[in-house]
Design an enzyme around this catalytic site. Structure first.
Site, mmCIF file in Angstrom:
data_model
loop_
_atom_site.group_PDB
_atom_site.id
_atom_site.type_symbol
_atom_site.label_atom_id
_atom_site.label_comp_id
_atom_site.label_asym_id
_atom_site.label_seq_id
_atom_site.Cartn_x
_atom_site.Cartn_y
_atom_site.Cartn_z
ATOM 1 N N GLY A 1 3.430 9.044 30.715
ATOM 2 C CA GLY A 1 4.263 7.983 31.237
ATOM 3 C C GLY A 1 5.122 7.412 30.117
ATOM 4 N N GLN B 1 10.231 1.313 25.857
ATOM 5 C CA GLN B 1 9.770 2.197 24.776
ATOM 6 C C GLN B 1 10.901 3.018 24.161
ATOM 7 O OE1 GLN B 1 6.254 3.813 27.187
ATOM 8 N NE2 GLN B 1 5.458 3.795 25.101
ATOM 9 N N CYS C 1 -1.290 4.730 23.505
ATOM 10 C CA CYS C 1 0.107 4.441 23.836
ATOM 11 C C CYS C 1 1.014 5.110 22.809
ATOM 12 C CB CYS C 1 0.331 2.926 23.819
ATOM 13 S SG CYS C 1 2.041 2.448 24.132
ATOM 14 N N LEU C 2 2.089 5.714 23.291
ATOM 15 C CA LEU C 2 3.033 6.387 22.394
ATOM 16 C C LEU C 2 3.667 5.404 21.411
ATOM 17 C CD1 LEU C 2 4.816 8.721 24.983
ATOM 18 C CD2 LEU C 2 3.108 9.387 23.280
ATOM 19 N N HIS D 1 -0.503 0.636 32.936
ATOM 20 C CA HIS D 1 -0.035 0.677 31.548
ATOM 21 C C HIS D 1 1.493 0.532 31.486
ATOM 22 C CE1 HIS D 1 -0.380 2.202 27.289
ATOM 23 N NE2 HIS D 1 0.892 2.468 27.531
ATOM 24 N N GLU D 2 2.182 1.283 32.345
ATOM 25 C CA GLU D 2 3.652 1.240 32.317
ATOM 26 C C GLU D 2 4.179 -0.094 32.838
ATOM 27 O OE1 GLU D 2 4.839 3.463 30.519
ATOM 28 O OE2 GLU D 2 3.090 4.773 30.607
ATOM 29 N N HIS E 1 4.178 -2.557 30.110
ATOM 30 C CA HIS E 1 5.325 -2.423 29.204
ATOM 31 C C HIS E 1 6.532 -3.217 29.706
ATOM 32 C CE1 HIS E 1 4.210 0.269 25.995
ATOM 33 N NE2 HIS E 1 3.753 1.198 26.808
HETATM 34 ZN ZN ZN Z 1 2.491 2.718 26.296
#
Ligand code: ZN
Length: 174
Positions: free
Chosen positions: A50, A55, A95-96, A137-138, A141
């Site tokens: 995702g 991000q 998380c990226l 999670h998204e 963000h």
């Molecule tokens: Zn993330």
């Protein structure tokens, strides 16, 4: 042609803003469609399951996801609204934008969102486990929240499984 955008990391101010609602009239704009294509390209390159617009430094309420599951094709969610949230469980998460780390977080095991897809049509996505976790999670963000704000035992990913979670920003119920 889609291109890979830079994924911003914890400390970047855009990750901490409440992202702006997308004007539905903007969705069919070629620049917006390009953003969506770029976000998919960036997510697959990472790789991740995702990716939310903040991000890549864009403070707008949309994310892309692909949990690599035949029942749930790749999806775009714009201006999401919570429709379902049931059964709190503990999950391991990464998380990226917080590379190389994992932690334990309380999430709903079943979760659903409604919103608009990339054609501006109404959609609803709901499911369990990884899908539910990814949606939460998204959505976080888009509200300026990172999982590390609420997670426990945040640590460098050490085991094979943890490295996978940290890298893919995916997860498994524990
Ligand atoms: Zn993330």
């Amino acid at each position: 042609m889609p291109y890979i955008r830079e994924i911003v990391e914890d400390g970047h101010p855009t990750l901490r803003k409440v992202a702006k609602k997308v004007d539905p009239k903007e969705i069919l704009d070629p620049l917006f469609q390009q953003l969506i294509d770029d976000m998919f390209e960036t997510m697959y390159d990472a790789p991740g399951v995702g990716l939310a617009a903040p991000q890549v430094g864009v403070s707008k309420r949309l994310f892309v996801m692909d949990i690599q599951d035949d029942d749930h094709p790749p999806a775009v969610m714009i201006n999401p609204k919570i429709e379902l949230a049931e059964e709190e469980v503990e999950m391991t998460e990464g998380c990226l934008s917080v590379p190389g780390k994992v932690g334990e977080i309380t999430r709903f095991r079943r979760f659903g969102l409604s919103g608009l897809d990339r054609n501006g049509e109404k959609i609803r996505i709901e499911g369990e486990d990884l899908l539910a976790q990814c949606l939460q999670h998204e959505l976080d963000h888009l509200n300026g929240v990172l999982y590390i704000d609420n997670a426990r035992n945040i640590r460098p990913a050490a085991t094979e499984e943890e490295r996978e979670i940290a890298q893919a920003a995916s997860a498994e119920a524990s």
